[in-house]
Every structure is written in structure tokens, then in C-alpha cells.
Design an enzyme around this catalytic site. Structure first.
Site, short mmCIF file in Angstrom:
data_model
loop_
_atom_site.label_atom_id
_atom_site.label_comp_id
_atom_site.label_asym_id
_atom_site.label_seq_id
_atom_site.Cartn_x
_atom_site.Cartn_y
_atom_site.Cartn_z
N GLU A 142 72.81 15.42 68.60
CA GLU A 142 72.05 15.19 69.61
C GLU A 142 70.68 15.16 69.10
O GLU A 142 70.32 15.64 68.20
CB GLU A 142 72.16 16.17 70.72
CG GLU A 142 73.48 16.03 71.41
CD GLU A 142 73.61 16.80 72.71
OE1 GLU A 142 74.30 16.45 73.52
OE2 GLU A 142 72.97 17.74 72.94
N CYS B 273 62.88 14.91 68.21
CA CYS B 273 63.63 16.03 67.69
C CYS B 273 64.83 15.70 66.82
O CYS B 273 65.73 15.13 67.60
CB CYS B 273 63.57 17.08 68.76
SG CYS B 273 64.71 18.53 68.31
N CYS C 183 76.03 24.25 63.38
CA CYS C 183 75.61 24.94 62.42
C CYS C 183 76.23 26.28 62.18
O CYS C 183 77.04 26.74 62.95
CB CYS C 183 74.16 25.48 63.23
SG CYS C 183 72.97 26.20 62.16
N CYS D 150 72.98 32.25 65.03
CA CYS D 150 72.25 33.00 65.78
C CYS D 150 72.78 33.21 67.25
O CYS D 150 73.46 32.17 67.85
CB CYS D 150 71.02 32.17 65.92
SG CYS D 150 70.13 32.10 64.32
N CYS E 192 71.65 31.14 70.35
CA CYS E 192 71.67 29.56 70.33
C CYS E 192 72.91 28.77 70.53
O CYS E 192 74.03 29.33 70.04
CB CYS E 192 71.12 29.12 68.86
SG CYS E 192 71.44 27.60 68.54
N GLY F 214 71.56 22.35 63.78
CA GLY F 214 71.70 22.35 62.47
C GLY F 214 70.52 23.03 61.78
O GLY F 214 69.54 23.35 62.34
N CYS G 53 65.14 23.53 73.50
CA CYS G 53 65.52 24.23 72.18
C CYS G 53 66.92 25.26 72.41
O CYS G 53 66.78 25.88 73.54
CB CYS G 53 64.41 25.24 71.93
SG CYS G 53 63.05 24.78 71.55
N1 SAH Z 1 68.15 25.69 62.67
C1 SAH Z 1 66.60 25.35 62.85
C2 SAH Z 1 66.19 24.33 63.43
C3 SAH Z 1 66.58 24.30 64.91
S1 SAH Z 1 66.54 25.73 66.17
C4 SAH Z 1 65.87 27.01 63.20
O1 SAH Z 1 66.62 27.81 63.63
O2 SAH Z 1 64.77 27.33 63.10
C5 SAH Z 1 64.80 25.30 66.72
C6 SAH Z 1 64.43 26.52 67.52
O3 SAH Z 1 65.14 26.69 68.64
C7 SAH Z 1 64.43 27.73 66.69
O4 SAH Z 1 63.01 28.50 66.65
C8 SAH Z 1 65.34 28.60 67.39
O5 SAH Z 1 65.13 29.89 67.28
C9 SAH Z 1 65.16 28.08 68.77
N2 SAH Z 1 66.31 28.23 69.72
C10 SAH Z 1 67.57 28.36 69.48
N3 SAH Z 1 68.33 28.73 70.63
C11 SAH Z 1 67.40 28.81 71.68
C12 SAH Z 1 67.59 29.19 72.91
N4 SAH Z 1 68.55 29.02 73.64
N5 SAH Z 1 66.52 29.24 73.85
C13 SAH Z 1 65.08 28.94 73.18
N6 SAH Z 1 64.94 28.55 71.75
C14 SAH Z 1 66.15 28.57 71.06
FE1 SF4 Z 2 70.27 29.46 64.10
FE2 SF4 Z 2 68.94 27.15 64.17
FE3 SF4 Z 2 71.49 27.23 63.57
FE4 SF4 Z 2 70.86 27.43 66.24
S1 SF4 Z 2 70.63 25.73 64.99
S2 SF4 Z 2 72.25 28.80 64.93
S3 SF4 Z 2 68.87 28.77 65.91
S4 SF4 Z 2 69.62 28.22 62.40
#
Ligand code: SAH
Ligand code: SF4
Length: 409
Positions: A105, A154, A161, A165, A168, A219, A390
């Protein structure tokens, strides 16, 4: 294999997508096809400046060379937008399909609303001031051009990924594969083509669009480092300057150390998301491999440029990391760094053990950090209604698709 040149042996570009190949490889290909070197430059221009979708559109190449490329099995290979959804706030989310059928996406956020608060990019914020001054001049010169003052794309770097986390949704997919450099840069080309964006000025278009990129889609870019940085180089040829790009990492140390050595590199955002190792470990298991102290030490190796700062992203999870005590811990961690804090209110997902913090708590958290002299912004969620915000990408895997097919822009 007789009569092969050195370039071909070192750099044989096998039949397949041309989009993604840098100039030396295009040059080696033209050499193999017994073409003069300037044909490679023309091809390069067609791929990255004109963003052609088919070899037939490359009017600078003779028809027999275009046919030869096709019969040898070369394609342009731009990824394809297969579904589109548009949010009430103007954000569009695309499902983009790669040649092997895998999808990612990509999100289009027109007319950024104040940089850090909306689209995540650092460049947008600086430009807002400039915009106010230049807007009337631009409108006068070019009333019919690109209707947005600026827009942010974006971009995804992997299918799924591996970082896991807990808050996420992309994490729930697991990792399927890395994207190639062409597939990363190709998302941008596909989206720009959809909106007919001109990046360079020309006689008919004196004010080119200002596009910011954030590598914050699906990712972890630093777990696909070589392809990510190769994509940055391709994107600068389009041309999108690296000063308009921001990459976000969850804190992959080897990637940060490599990044620190790059001459051409985007700005950096780091998903800190917690003020101590204990909380961070519980929401970002990667902390067990690289703790906060190691992460900050690695970040200190990055030579920051003039007016450059590191952005720390901090997803606020109600009752987990959002107290004023957490804010104080956060201040103590970053106070000696040239940085900003980008607060992101958690975007909900199904069956996740988190909740949004109350608005009053978010404001109090922000005020506490600002009072310590550290800039702190609240990133307004973009496209929440279409699950484009996000951490919401690929929610459609768990829920039936709610995408709306749109006519081309
Ligand atoms: N993988 C990278 C970039 C993609 S995620 C990273 O983790 O930095 C982009 C941002 O979205 C990150 O700062 C992550 O902490 C945040 N994020 C992930 N899941 C989220 C959610 N459910 N609500 C708000 N922010 C979120
Ligand atoms: Fe974590 Fe970013 Fe991967 Fe989501 S996309 S699992 S926030 S590293």
C-alpha cells in the site's frame, strides 16, 4: 561468450523490468545491443524523467530498438495501482501490485497540513512559510497546473514487516519479501503518473510540483537497506531532492550506522515510542536486540547538516507510555540531541490490546515536552476513515476490503 565486453560480464542486465536499473546498467545493456552510449541516457531519461509506462512511449529511441527490447523480454515494469480509496480529508490509499502479484500500500496526502503534524515529512513544515509568500505568484503564473501546493507520498519498503511491533497492523502480516529498488521508486512513479504530476519546470509548466516522500509505509526500510538507498538514488533522478525525503526506522542499528555514512540521504525519523527499555520491550520486541542507549549512541554518529534534526516518533498508547512521568523520562533521554518529537495518537486496529489516550492527556504530554525546550508536534491522522493512517496499512487483510474504485484522476 566470445566477444563479450568487460561491462557485460560484470553487469549483465537480464531481461525483465527496466525501471529500477541505474545508468551504468542501462549503458551495459545498450552496449550489448550494439547501440551507442547516448541511447542509454535517452532510456534513463524516459524511465525516470518522463516515467513512461511502455517501451512504445519512448519516442527518442528508434522503433527497431524499442522492438528489440520487447522481443528480448525487457519491460518497463512499473508497479500497477489496482485499487484506490479516497478519504474525506483528500488522502488516497492505493493497493499497488508488483510483477509477481504481491501487493503493498502507498498513500498520497495532498497539500500537507503543516509537515510534522500531518504527513510526517520534515520538508513540508519548512515549506509552509515559503508557500505563504509564493502562493500568489505561483497562481498567477500557472493557474491550471498541479492543483496542490505540495503533496506527500508515503512509500512502502517491504511486503509486510518482520519487526513485530505490538501496536502495528502491518506487523500482523509477517514479512513476505523485500521490495526491489525499482519497486520502491516505482510506487512513486505510479502515483505521480496517476496525478499527472510534473516534477521539472518546462515552458508550459513554470512551477513544478513540490513532492515530499516519507518512507513510512509497510515494512522496515533499514532491514532492506541496499534496495532502499538504491531507490533513493533513483528518486533523486526524477528529480525529487533527498532533502524532501524522510525515512523512518524502528531502530535497526546496522542500518543507522550505514545511513550515517551516506552522502546522499533523506532526513531521519526514529520510532522511539517509549521512554525506557522496559516499556519499549513490551511494545517493540526489537529493543531486546538493540536497547535505547545503543540506539541513541548509533544516532549520535550521524553528521547532521545545517538546519537538520532527528525526529523521534512517539506513538501514544493510553495507559502505557503516555503519563507525564514518561514525558519527563523522554525529555531526559533526548535533551542533548538536535531533535524534535512527533507525537502520534495510536490508530486503532481490531483485537489489539491498546486504547487511544484522551485528548487532554495528549496535549499535556506535548506541553510538558515543549516546556523543556524540545519541539513537539502532534501528527494529525491522515485518511483514518480509509485505514490509510500510520500503522493501519493492510488492515484489509483482516477485514473485507472496503476500497472504492475510482475513475483515473
Ligand atoms: N517501519 C518503520 C516505518 C513504518 S511505520 C518504523 O516503524 O519506523 C511508521 C510509523 O507509524 C512509526 O513511527 C510507527 O511507530 C507508527 N505506527 C505503527 N503503528 C501505528 C498505529 N497503529 N498507530 C499510530 N502509529 C503507528
Ligand atoms: Fe514496527 Fe514499523 Fe514494522 Fe510496523 S512497519 S511492525 S511499526 S517496524
Amino acid at each position: 561468450m566470445l566477444n563479450k565486453t568487460k561491462d557485460e560480464i560484470e553487469n549483465p542486465p537480464t531481461p525483465g523490468p527496466l525501471f529500477g536499473l541505474p545508468l551504468p546498467e542501462l549503458t551495459a545493456l545498450m552496449k550489448r545491443l550494439n547501440q551507442p552510449a547516448y541511447r542509454a541516457t535517452q532510456l534513463h531519461h524516459a524511465l525516470y524523467r518522463q516515467r513512461v509506462a511502455s517501451p512504445d512511449e519512448i519516442s527518442t529511441l528508434p522503433a527497431d530498438l524499442r522492438d528489440l527490447l520487447k522481443t528480448e523480454g525487457y519491460t518497463i515494469g512499473l508497479p500497477e495501482i489496482v485499487q484506490t480509496a479516497r478519504s474525506i480529508d483528500g488522502t488516497e490509499r492505493y493497493l499497488i501490485r508488483m510483477a509477481d502479484g504481491e501487493t503493498v500500500e502507498t498513500v498520497w496526502m495532498p497539500d500537507g497540513d503543516g509537515g510534522e503534524r500531518g504527513d510526517g515529512s520534515q520538508a513540508a513544515e519548512e515549506e509552509e512559510k515559503e508557500d505563504q509568500e509564493n502562493n500568489s505568484i505561483a497562481a498567477e503564473q500557472n493557474p491550471a497546473a498541479f492543483p496542490y501546493r505540495r503533496s506527500t507520498i508515503c512509500v512502502s519498503s517491504q511486503v509486510g514487516c518482520a519487526v513485530n511491533c505490538q501496536f502495528c497492523l502491518t506487523a500482523k502480516l509477517g514479512i513476505r519479501r523485500n521490495l526491489t529498488a525499482g519497486e520502491i521508486a516505482g510506487q512513486v512513479a505510479a502515483v505521480l503518473n496517476r496525478h499527472q504530476v510534473a516534477l521539472s519546470s518546462s515552458r508550459g509548466n513554470p512551477t513544478p510540483a513540490r513532492i515530499n516522500l516519507v518512507f513510512m509505509g509497510m515494512g522496515e526500510p533499514f532491514l532492506n537497506y541496499a534496495n532502499f538507498i538504491a531507490a533513493v538514488r533513483l528518486l533523486t533522478q526524477m528529480p525529487i531532492p533527498e532533502s524532501r525525503m524522510t525515512v523512518s526506522t524502528s531502530g535497526i542499528l546496522p542500518g543507522i550506522l550505514d545511513f550515517a555514512k551516506e552522502i546522499v540521504r533523506p532526513k531521519l525519523a526514529v520510532s522511539l515510542n517509549a521512554s525506557n527499555d522496559q516499556v519499549r520491550e513490551s511494545i517493540m520486541p526489537i529493543t531486546r536486540k538493540w536497547n535505547i542507549a545503543a540506539l541513541l549512541e548509533a544516532l549520535a554518529t550521524i553528521p547532521l547538516r545545517n538546519r537538520e534534526w532527528i525526529t523521534f516518533e512517539y506513538v501514544l498508547l493510553g495507559g502505557i507510555n503516555d503519563s507525564l512521568q514518561h514525558a519527563d523520562e523522554l525529555i531526559a533521554l533526548v535533551r542533548d540531541m538536535r531533535c524534535k518529537i512527533n507525537l502520534i495518537v495510536w490508530n486503532s486496529g481490531p483485537n489489539m490490546p491498546f486504547h487511544e489516550p484522551p485528548q487532554s492527556g495528549v496535549s499535556a504530554f506535548q506541553k510538558r515536552i515543549m516546556a523543556a525546550g524540545i519541539p513537539a508536534y502532534i501528527r494529525r491522522p491522515r485518511g483514518r476513515d480509509i485505514y490509510a493512517a500510520c500503522g493501519q496499512l493492510k488492515r484489509t487483510v483482516e477485514q473485507p476490503p472496503q476500497l472504492v474504485e475510482l475513475a483515473p484522476a
